[in-house]
Structures are given as C-alpha cells and as structure tokens.
Scaffold this motif. Structure first.
Motif, short mmCIF file in Angstrom:
data_model
loop_
_atom_site.label_atom_id
_atom_site.label_comp_id
_atom_site.label_asym_id
_atom_site.label_seq_id
_atom_site.Cartn_x
_atom_site.Cartn_y
_atom_site.Cartn_z
N TYR A 185 73.84 31.42 -29.68
CA TYR A 185 74.75 30.19 -28.74
C TYR A 185 75.86 30.02 -29.40
CZ TYR A 185 75.34 25.89 -25.98
OH TYR A 185 76.28 24.79 -25.51
N ASP A 186 75.84 30.15 -30.95
CA ASP A 186 77.25 29.84 -31.21
C ASP A 186 78.00 30.84 -31.60
OD1 ASP A 186 76.00 27.38 -32.52
OD2 ASP A 186 75.68 27.79 -34.44
N TYR A 215 75.94 33.08 -26.81
CA TYR A 215 75.10 32.96 -25.66
C TYR A 215 74.75 31.63 -25.62
CZ TYR A 215 74.12 37.74 -27.23
OH TYR A 215 74.44 39.52 -27.62
N LYS A 216 75.06 31.21 -23.96
CA LYS A 216 75.21 30.67 -23.43
C LYS A 216 73.79 29.63 -22.27
CE LYS A 216 78.54 29.24 -26.44
NZ LYS A 216 78.75 27.88 -27.52
N HIS A 217 73.06 31.34 -22.01
CA HIS A 217 72.44 30.56 -21.34
C HIS A 217 70.71 30.99 -21.96
CE1 HIS A 217 76.07 30.68 -18.59
NE2 HIS A 217 76.16 31.34 -19.13
N ARG A 248 74.28 21.14 -29.60
CA ARG A 248 74.53 22.44 -27.83
C ARG A 248 73.31 21.92 -27.64
NH1 ARG A 248 72.89 23.62 -33.76
NH2 ARG A 248 73.73 25.06 -34.43
N ASN A 282 73.30 22.16 -23.92
CA ASN A 282 73.21 23.14 -22.84
C ASN A 282 72.16 24.30 -23.69
OD1 ASN A 282 74.91 22.36 -20.79
ND2 ASN A 282 77.06 23.46 -21.74
#
Length: 693
Positions: free
Chosen positions: A67-68, A71-73, A95, A97
């Motif tokens: 995510y960092d 990768y937001k999904h 985080r 999301n």
C-alpha cells in the motif's frame, strides 16, 4: 515454535488461527519472507492499479508495505476475527483505504471476475494440509471465479509436492498458464533451516488453452523454461529443494567420507551444463587459510579419468591439492564453452554457496585446472539401445595430444564403455614404428577429419593389454607352437578393440564373440573400425545361454574364454561382471569348454572385499591356479585362471618359464602385418606384477 500448528486439522481450523493471533499479539508473523524478499516478483505480476484480493492475510506487513509503495486497491481477508480487528485498528489512520474483512476464502461474497489479482502468502499451504486437499480445492475454485480474464493467482509457497501437484493440476485442467519462480537466497551460517520459497503464478485466459503451459524460472528475473508435463515441474521443484538443503548442509559441516554432487543447468535451455562434486578433506587436517576452498575445473574429455570420475580419485585429488574443500567441476556434452575465463566468470556467483563452514571473510577462491585449458570434445554419433539406453560416441583429445574415440552410455557418463585411439588412414597404412613414449601435442586442428580410423594396434584399456599378455600362459609364439591355432571365446564386444587386436596380431587366432546388444555391434562397425571376417565372428545373444548351449552340445573347446561384461546393477558392489557370470554352475561350464592348456580370463571390478573373496573362493574350487594382475589407480583386476597347476616357485610373481613365454609372445605379436599399425604393448612389463591369487 510452540505456536506453530501441530497437525493438519489445526492448519485448517478457524479456532486454531483465532488462538494463534491472540497469543501472537501485535508482532507481525511473516510466512516465507517479507516484502523486501518478494517485491521483485510481486511487482512483475501485479500492477499498482490492479484490484487485488489478499487471501489469508494474517497480521503480515506485506499488504501495508505494498500500500505504501502505490497499491491502493487491496482487499485483505482472513478467517480470524481477532486479526482482522487488529489490522483494521492498526491501519485506520495511516492507511484508511486498506481494508481487512473476516471472510472464509472458500466462500467469498465477491462478484464473478471482480479482481485482477489474488495474492496468497502461505494460505494454500495451510489449506492443502487437509488430507484430501478438499479445502484447498474449494479455495482455488473461488479464486478462479472472482478473477477476471487476464487475472493472476499469485501464491507464495514452500512448494510441498502435494501442494504443487494439487494446485497446478487444478489450473491446468481449467486451461490456465502456470509459471513457478524459485527464489533462492544466500545461505548464512546462522540459519537453522533453509528451504527455497517459490512463487506460483497462474494466469486466466478467455478461452482455455488446448495444451498445458508450464514454466519454471530461477530467481525473480530468470528466463522461463518450458516443461511438457506436471511431473517434470514436480521433478524440477525437488531438484531446487535438494540443492537448497545440500548447500545449507555444506555451510554447516564437512564430511570427508561424503562427496555430494549437484547439476547446474543452462538458464535458457534448461539442459545440464555443469556437474559439481564436493570433496572435503579430513576434518583433522590442518590447512593454511589460503587453502580453505578451491574450485577444480576438469578439462572436457577427462571426466571419466579415474582421478576425476571416481570417488577414490576425487578424494586423492583433494588430498593432493591440500584444500579443506575442493569442488570438482565437470562440463557437459552438447554445451558450448568459450574459454577458461568465461567458465570461471559463470561459476563465480554461485560457488560461495558451497563454501565450507568457517571460511575467512573476503576469502579469494582459486580456480584450478590442468594446464589452464578447457580441453576438447566432439560428439560424432548418438543413438538409443533398447538394452542400455541412450549412448553417444565422442572424440576427445588426450594429454598426449592424440585423438581418442569413446563410447559412453548416458546413464553412467562417468564410465567409458569402450575407447580407441584415432590415426589417419595414411599413417595407419604406413605402420609407424611402435613407441611407448608420450607424444607432445601437435598443431593439428581440433576437429578431426573424416580420414581418421581407429588404430587396431593400440589398446586403450590396460585390462585388455593384460588379457592379451595372458596368452603367454598358452605359449603363443614359442617355436613348438608356431603353427598351432588359438581359439578364443569372448563374451562382451564393446567397441571391438580387444577382439580386433586378437584377430590382427595373434598368429592363428580364431575369435568368436558373443554380444547381447545389437546396437553395440553396429556402433563397433560404424565408429570403431571393427571388421568381422572368417577369423572374427560375432553372435548376437545372451553369453550365459550360449555357454550353456556349447557345454550341452559338446565337441567344441576353446584355448581362451574371456569375460569382459559390465553390470548394470551397481548395488551389489561389483560393476564387472554381472553376478550371474561368477556363479559356480557357470564357472564349471567354462572349465569344461577349455582345452587342457586353456585359460579363463576375467575382468573383475569389485569394491566389496567380502564379495571379492567369495568370488575367488568359487573360482578356486574349480580352477587349480589363479593369477591376478591389478590395474594401477583403478579397481579393475584381471584374473587368469588355468586348468593346470604349474609350479610357481613358492608364489613368485612371474615364473622364469612365463618370462620366456612373454618374450616369445611379444615377438609373435610384432610379426603380424594384418592390423592398421604395429601393436603398442609390452607383454613382459604387463606380466611382471602378476601375482598368485
């Protein structure tokens, strides 16, 4: 370690994982490595914009780190309510999301084709631990449903055979493409256990593929090697795992009595390129720091030499080199090697995996060889024998600069089945004077011309020379035997060198050969200048049955019966002959087929001292006298067994009468003009070490 599951049922139990994460607390538990270890292969197959479902997320930091970096999904699911609650709380502010949901991976609420990737780190291994794998199959079915066309199931696994077989067969049946990456890491002395981590990539197509697409890669960027079937993939996985265990063992201990070997394959073709054999010195031996670790590269064509191809020779090589550990490297057929520097550069990145424990930091590892040359070898023929499997005929250049032709069965590439020296046909016709001195390497081109032929006057095997010299026991060449023919029954043809020598150089010799394998006869004629005629005949068939038939029929006797037959069963401690050839019943039949002056000659290769004594006892019970001549630096010994019990001067090695007979035999051999050259043999020298067995 007491937190880890103790049974398959615990692995697949929601209650177990609930308890696990409550006891584990906030400390992340990283199955099979963290983001830093896996990021290379993950970024290769999962795009930052992809919608990703992470199954069995646990409290791993992998999703957080992904995510960092963009990768937001990511949707994370786990069967444990405790871990889901903990992970949501841990990431709520930093985080927002990154979602975590309590969901059973075998029955998810998500729509069909709603994700571009499914990421699994260790969950498949846990699911598949159930005896019949039903839980894992339900999860994989669910994965296939929620992935869209072009979507990928990315699974980090230890690749237990049952797990790989289950998952790969599942996706192959669906018509997906399957690729497996083996992530190998350097081994540290502090590790207590080391197995390679694999990443399984299964890609969904719009239409199922009509034939399986199976590939395996070394490292995150290794070129894919295409495989034909699941069994090949499983075999490749076992090899990687065995190598990992081996290198760990080599970094934590030494054993002078063990010489494990491994094969390194070409990255692109997947074909064997190098075989590395590890030979340790005695643990009590003191060596200088500079001699802790060395690499010895065997020149091409010399892999079968006793010093490089036998465990005894390799041990002697390591002892003479005085290294704590010596890795002996052999190059494979059908591979191209530029020069010694290129080979060293190719091996350098991986040899430190095999270094001995306690090697000093920044140790320079020397590369050793013979003369600094790669050597030369050319395969001139290949074939398959129904009896002996694949074989090849190859030409090599010896240390004396001469060219030699060899027959090698690929089931045992460390053993030369037959060998002959090559000469030009023009040189052969000129019958150059015999010389026992080594010939200096010539400036002739490495690739032999088509005008070469096998020199029938040169026996490459010392045990063949001893067998020929044993004819002195018959008095061959003595004046009183000038016109007396010699009848020989030989079991085992090989390249035909020994049989051809007897026919060409022994006056009056009539040679009958029994050979079981039709392919060997064809190779002998096509590649080794074997020329049957009315004095040299070959019968295709079983040697034991032929001897039995001759003995039953009666009427035919032989002056010499020779056994030179390899055994395919190495488990009995005797590689020549097969055990059935030294049974008492057969030895009695051999005895009855010999003339009163006859000699039974046996090439014996036996490493088991108890078995050897048993064989000698059997022969002694039938033959009054046995003379033995061992081959220096080899296990071979030739037994010369006679029907008559001549006096041996209290056990002297060579009776005076035999020395005189040796001179007469030498003269008789050299008087022949039938062969392609003069005979290269010194009878007296070969018989001087003859002993009474």
């Amino acid at each position: 370690m007491n937190l880890l599951p103790r049974s398959a049922e615990e692995f697949s139990s929601a209650e177990y994982w609930e308890t696990f994460f409550k006891k584990r607390g906030e400390k992340a538990f990283e199955w099979y490595g963290d983001y830093n270890k896996l990021c290379g292969v993950l970024h290769k197959y999962i795009k930052a914009q992809d919608k990703v479902l992470v199954v069995g997320c646990g409290n791993s930091e992998l999703s957080e780190q992904m995510y960092d970096v963009g990768y937001k999904h990511l949707t994370n699911i786990d069967i444990s309510a405790t871990v889901v609650s903990h992970m949501n709380q841990r990431n709520a502010e930093r985080r927002p999301n990154l979602t975590f949901q309590q969901v059973d991976a075998t029955q998810t609420p998500y729509e069909d084709s709603s994700y571009q990737a499914t990421l699994d780190k260790g969950t498949l291994d846990a699911m598949a631990s159930e005896e019949d794998g039903a839980l894992a199959r339900r999860m994989l079915t669910e994965v296939a449903r929620i992935l869209c066309v072009g979507g990928r199931y990315v699974c980090v696994t230890l690749a237990q055979e049952s797990v790989v077989k289950l998952s790969v067969e599942h996706f192959v049946q669906l018509g997906w493409a399957v690729r497996l990456h083996c992530l190998q890491e350097a081994v540290s002395d502090e590790d207590t256990f080391e197995l390679p981590v694999f990443v399984l990539i299964c890609t969904k197509f719009r239409q199922p593929m009509p034939m399986a697409i199976l590939e395996i890669c070394v490292g995150e960027d290794g070129a894919p090697n295409r495989l034909k079937e699941v069994a090949e993939l499983l075999s490749a996985v076992r090899e990687f795992q065995a190598y990992s265990v081996l290198r760990k063992r080599l970094r934590t201990g030494t054993d002078a009595n063990s010489n494990p070997s491994l094969t390194l394959c070409h990255a692109k073709t997947g074909l064997p390129r190098y075989t590395l054999t590890v030979q340790d010195g005695a643990s009590h031996a003191k060596v200088p720091k500079s001699n802790y670790f060395g690499i010895f590269i065997v020149p091409q064509g010399k892999e079968t030499d006793w010093l490089y191809g036998s465990s005894e020779g390799q041990s002697q090589l390591a002892a003479s080199a005085k290294f704590k550990r010596l890795v002996i490297v052999a190059m494979h057929r059908d591979q191209e090697y530029i020069d010694m520097e290129a080979v060293q550069a190719e091996l350098s990145p991986m040899v430190m995996d095999l270094a001995p424990p306690g090697i000093p930091a920044n140790q320079q590892v020397p590369f050793l060889s013979v003369g600094g040359e790669l050597g030369w070898r050319e395969v001139i023929s290949r074939g398959v024998s129904e009896l002996s499997g694949e074989y090849c005929v190859e030409d090599v250049r010896g240390e004396d600069g001469q060219l030699y032709r060899r027959l090698v069965f690929l089931s045992n590439t460390s053993l030369v089945q037959s060998e002959g020296r090559l000469v030009s046909q023009k040189s052969a016709l000129s019958h150059k004077k015999k010389s026992k001195k080594k010939v200096k390497p010539s400036a002739a081109p490495l690739t032999p011309s088509g005008s070469l032929t096998v020199d029938s006057g040169f026996l490459c095997c010392i045990h063949h020379e001893i067998m020929v010299s044993g004819l002195a026991l018959l008095g061959v060449g003595l004046p009183q035997n000038k016109d007396v023919p010699i009848s020989v029954l030989m079991v085992g043809l090989g390249g035909g060198g020994l049989a051809q020598f007897l026919r060409d150089f022994v006056p009056g010799a009539m040679v009958e050969v029994v050979e079981l394998d039709p392919a060997i006869l064809e190779v002998a004629k096509a590649c080794f200048s074997f020329r049957p005629d009315d004095r040299l005949t070959v019968m295709l068939g079983d040697g034991i049955k032929h001897i039995t038939s001759l003995e039953k029929e009666g009427g035919r006797l032989f002056d010499v019966v020779m056994f030179d037959v390899d055994s395919k069963d190495s488990s009995v401690g005797m590689s020549c002959p097969p055990s059935s050839f030294v049974e008492t019943s057969l030895l009695k039949k051999v005895y009855s087929l010999l003339t009163p002056r006859g000699v039974f000659m046996l090439n014996l290769v036996c490493r088991d001292s108890v078995l050897r004594k048993s064989i000698l006892d059997r022969i002694h019970s039938i033959f009054p006298r046995i003379l033995s001549r061992k081959v220096e630096d080899e296990v071979n010994e030739v037994l010369l067994c006679t029907r008559c019990d001549a006096e041996t001067q209290g056990g002297a090695s060579v009776p005076a009468a035999l020395r005189a007979a040796a001179r007469s035999l030498q003269s008789a051999l050299c008087s022949s003009t039938a062969g392609t050259s003069s005979p290269h043999i010194d009878v007296a020298d070969l018989l001087k070490d003859l002993k009474v067995a």
